[in-house]
Design a protein around this motif. Structure first.
Motif, PDB file in Angstrom:
ATOM      1  N   ARG A 165      50.905  36.486  36.444  1.00 13.54           N
ATOM      2  CA  ARG A 165      50.948  36.659  34.881  1.00 13.54           C
ATOM      3  C   ARG A 165      49.605  37.493  34.566  1.00 13.54           C
ATOM      4  O   ARG A 165      48.641  37.658  35.248  1.00 13.54           O
ATOM      5  N   ILE A 166      49.890  38.268  33.660  1.00 11.63           N
ATOM      6  CA  ILE A 166      48.689  39.364  33.123  1.00 11.63           C
ATOM      7  C   ILE A 166      47.396  38.685  33.034  1.00 11.63           C
ATOM      8  O   ILE A 166      46.399  39.151  33.348  1.00 11.63           O
ATOM      9  N   GLN A 167      47.423  37.533  32.339  1.00 11.48           N
ATOM     10  CA  GLN A 167      46.209  36.742  31.870  1.00 11.48           C
ATOM     11  C   GLN A 167      45.495  36.303  33.181  1.00 11.48           C
ATOM     12  O   GLN A 167      44.206  36.552  33.247  1.00 11.48           O
ATOM     13  N   LEU A 168      46.097  35.737  34.128  1.00  5.22           N
ATOM     14  CA  LEU A 168      45.365  35.418  35.317  1.00  5.22           C
ATOM     15  C   LEU A 168      45.301  36.769  36.223  1.00  5.22           C
ATOM     16  O   LEU A 168      44.147  36.635  37.077  1.00  5.22           O
ATOM     17  N   ALA A 169      46.069  37.693  36.153  1.00  8.42           N
ATOM     18  CA  ALA A 169      45.646  39.006  36.848  1.00  8.42           C
ATOM     19  C   ALA A 169      44.319  39.331  36.299  1.00  8.42           C
ATOM     20  O   ALA A 169      43.197  39.967  37.120  1.00  8.42           O
ATOM     21  N   VAL A 170      44.067  39.544  35.309  1.00  7.10           N
ATOM     22  CA  VAL A 170      42.919  40.066  34.398  1.00  7.10           C
ATOM     23  C   VAL A 170      41.724  39.213  34.883  1.00  7.10           C
ATOM     24  O   VAL A 170      40.405  39.571  35.247  1.00  7.10           O
ATOM     25  N   SER A 171      41.767  37.830  34.935  1.00  8.40           N
ATOM     26  CA  SER A 171      40.885  36.781  35.265  1.00  8.40           C
ATOM     27  C   SER A 171      40.330  37.123  36.523  1.00  8.40           C
ATOM     28  O   SER A 171      39.026  37.048  36.767  1.00  8.40           O
ATOM     29  N   ILE A 172      41.257  37.286  37.517  1.00  6.66           N
ATOM     30  CA  ILE A 172      40.779  37.567  39.154  1.00  6.66           C
ATOM     31  C   ILE A 172      40.256  38.716  39.029  1.00  6.66           C
ATOM     32  O   ILE A 172      39.101  39.017  39.843  1.00  6.66           O
ATOM     33  N   THR A 173      40.945  39.917  38.496  1.00  8.09           N
ATOM     34  CA  THR A 173      40.101  41.103  38.577  1.00  8.09           C
ATOM     35  C   THR A 173      38.585  41.091  38.089  1.00  8.09           C
ATOM     36  O   THR A 173      37.770  41.922  38.639  1.00  8.09           O
ATOM     37  N   ASP A 174      38.250  40.441  36.772  1.00  7.10           N
ATOM     38  CA  ASP A 174      37.014  40.355  36.446  1.00  7.10           C
ATOM     39  C   ASP A 174      36.228  39.503  37.401  1.00  7.10           C
ATOM     40  O   ASP A 174      34.931  39.985  37.367  1.00  7.10           O
ATOM     41  N   SER A 175      36.557  38.746  38.023  1.00  4.80           N
ATOM     42  CA  SER A 175      35.713  37.877  38.892  1.00  4.80           C
ATOM     43  C   SER A 175      35.403  38.802  39.983  1.00  4.80           C
ATOM     44  O   SER A 175      34.279  38.398  40.928  1.00  4.80           O
ATOM     45  N   ARG A 176      36.101  39.777  40.447  1.00  4.95           N
ATOM     46  CA  ARG A 176      35.679  40.836  41.471  1.00  4.95           C
ATOM     47  C   ARG A 176      35.162  41.904  40.948  1.00  4.95           C
ATOM     48  O   ARG A 176      34.858  42.793  41.937  1.00  4.95           O
ATOM     49  N   GLU A 177      34.725  42.090  40.003  1.00  7.59           N
ATOM     50  CA  GLU A 177      34.025  43.239  39.175  1.00  7.59           C
ATOM     51  C   GLU A 177      32.621  43.367  40.015  1.00  7.59           C
ATOM     52  O   GLU A 177      31.783  42.565  39.993  1.00  7.59           O
ATOM     53  N   GLY A 178      32.351  44.272  40.603  1.00 10.54           N
ATOM     54  CA  GLY A 178      31.077  44.618  41.358  1.00 10.54           C
ATOM     55  C   GLY A 178      31.103  44.287  42.726  1.00 10.54           C
ATOM     56  O   GLY A 178      30.140  44.591  43.241  1.00 10.54           O
ATOM     57  N   VAL A 179      32.007  43.645  43.097  1.00 11.38           N
ATOM     58  CA  VAL A 179      32.207  43.446  44.698  1.00 11.38           C
ATOM     59  C   VAL A 179      32.430  44.782  45.560  1.00 11.38           C
ATOM     60  O   VAL A 179      33.515  45.291  45.192  1.00 11.38           O
ATOM     61  N   PRO A 180      31.494  44.906  46.367  1.00 10.60           N
ATOM     62  CA  PRO A 180      31.482  46.360  47.185  1.00 10.60           C
ATOM     63  C   PRO A 180      32.532  46.438  48.293  1.00 10.60           C
ATOM     64  O   PRO A 180      32.921  47.474  48.766  1.00 10.60           O
TER      65      PRO A 180
END
Length: 443
Positions: A299-314
């Motif tokens: 779902r779009i809300q969960l996809a955005v949440s997971i993407t935000d948690s990976r922000e900055g991971v190299p």
């Protein structure tokens, strides 16, 4: 061929604990040979003197003791060597030719029966196997008082002989399976079995297998239930675990001591373990699928949440998952190898500090920490520790398939595992059998 005590003395002359001495028994000189580390000489001689005190003064002590102790007499040199190594006491007559071998009083060189160290039984017997094989057979006898229990003794090895016992219930075990196991042992009587890998080689088991073909337990009550399930149990001397053949698929979620609980509780436990099996295999691969290959499944809300948690991971998702899982594997191994007094504390503190540090440093995502924690807990919810290891190994296969083929690869890895388990057969018993009992397994 007659054997003299001098020959035996020459063979063991380099052994510091080998004792050769002379004494007088019933007014006759005798020669005694034994290993000091395996024989309590004082208590043994007290027992012999007490027994001979009931005999006539002029009677020959060796024939008298042979009848009294049901001992073996006039053995060959090879048999005498093996008897000494097994902790027997050898008495030669005055001429040093005739001999008698009997079991002496042994020093206390094995731990007594205690509580299990590797298994945590609930609402069942708390005794555990020791390193003494005969004591372990006695523990099973106490648990399973049946005339159908067959106990066969074997000795494998030429340079380093080792004793083992084969146990099975004659009315439950598959005769074909029993025959195959005994044939393998008889064919490899000269093979040294210093470890479990060599025992498996003697039993002609595959060296490379993703799932074990046997299960182990240090609990006599669990071993009793394996016997009642038609398994063949092997007990090794100086090995405090029972090895049960064959392993079957239900060992992943069915713990034998569950049967000491009410039926609804047993069913609940096994459902939880079955779910844990699926979680342990598929959860890391599913994380890779939803982040790197098929994010549209969320779902779009969960996809955005997971993407935000990976922000900055190299790192790419695959590298991120593998690095975190390898770190957890090292933490698990450290918790096993460290002393029990400090191991749990260090691994807990280290895990908390490490997890918080990698998240704050943006090396891993918060969501991955949850996934890895859930997967690790699921591993150790399974039936036996050795099955835990096989799932810990196979989850990496599922991760690789998921990274290349997405959700299709994850599902393919699960199907491939089922096909692989269906191809395994141990001593004529298919791995996907639900029991190994005679007449009930799929042959």
């Amino acid at each position: 061929m007659t054997v003299s005590c001098i020959q035996l003395k020459q063979i063991f002359e380099s052994s510091g604990d080998f004792i050769y001495t002379e004494t007088i028994l019933n007014k006759k000189i005798v020669h005694i040979c034994y290993l000091q580390s395996l024989v309590n000489f004082k208590n043994t001689m007290d027992l012999i003197v007490n027994q001979l005190s009931q005999a006539e003064d002029d009677i020959d002590p060796i024939p008298y003791m042979a009848l009294t102790y049901n001992a073996r007499v006039n053995l060959s040199l090879d048999e005498l060597i093996q008897s000494v190594l097994r902790g027997m006491l050898i008495i030669f007559d005055q001429d040093g030719i005739g001999n008698i071998v009997f079991k002496p009083v042994h020093p206390q060189n094995a731990r007594s029966i205690g509580e299990p160290q590797n298994e945590n039984p609930i609402q069942t017997s708390m005794d555990a196997f020791t390193e003494d094989m005969n004591m372990n057979v006695g523990l099973i006898r106490n648990q399973l008082r049946s005339k159908d229990l067959v106990v066969q003794s074997h000795s494998l090895g030429s340079d380093y002989p080792r004793d083992l016992s084969v146990l099975y219930l004659q009315d439950q075990a598959n005769p074909k399976m029993v025959k195959l196991i005994l044939d393998c042992l008889n064919e490899n009587k000269m093979m040294d079995i210093s470890d479990i890998q060599l025992l498996l080689k003697a039993l002609k088991q595959p060296r490379f297998s993703l799932v074990p073909t046997y299960v182990t337990s240090e609990l006599p009550v669990a071993t009793k239930r394996y016997l009642q399930d038609g398994r063949v149990v092997i007990l090794l001397d100086h090995f405090p675990f029972a090895i049960s053949f064959p392993a079957i698929v239900t060992d992943f979620w069915a713990v034998k001591t569950d049967q000491d609980q009410p039926l609804p509780f047993m069913i609940l436990y096994r459902i939880i373990r079955f779910i844990a099996l699926l979680v342990a295999i598929s959860m890391p691969g599913l994380y890779v699928v939803l982040n790197a290959v098929n994010p549209e499944l969320l779902r779009i809300q969960l996809a955005v949440s997971i993407t935000d948690s990976r922000e900055g991971v190299p790192y790419p998702v695959l590298i991120e998952v593998l690095l975190m899982l390898i770190i957890i594997e090292m933490v698990i191994e450290a918790s096993i190898r460290l002393p029990k007094s400090i191991g749990p504390t260090i691994t807990m503190v280290g895990g908390i500090i490490l997890g918080e540090a990698v998240v704050q440093a943006r090396l891993m995502s918060n969501f991955l920490i949850i996934i890895v924690a859930a997967t690790t807990i699921a591993h150790f919810s399974l039936g036996t520790y050795i099955n835990t290891l096989s799932i810990r190994l196979y989850k990496y296969v599922a991760i690789i398939f998921s990274a290349f083929y997405g959700i299709l690869g994850l599902m393919s890895s699960l199907v491939l595992l089922c096909f692989y388990l269906g191809s395994i057969s141990t001593f004529s018993i298919p791995y996907l059998s639900f029991t190994a009992k005679r007449g009930e397994s799929n042959e």
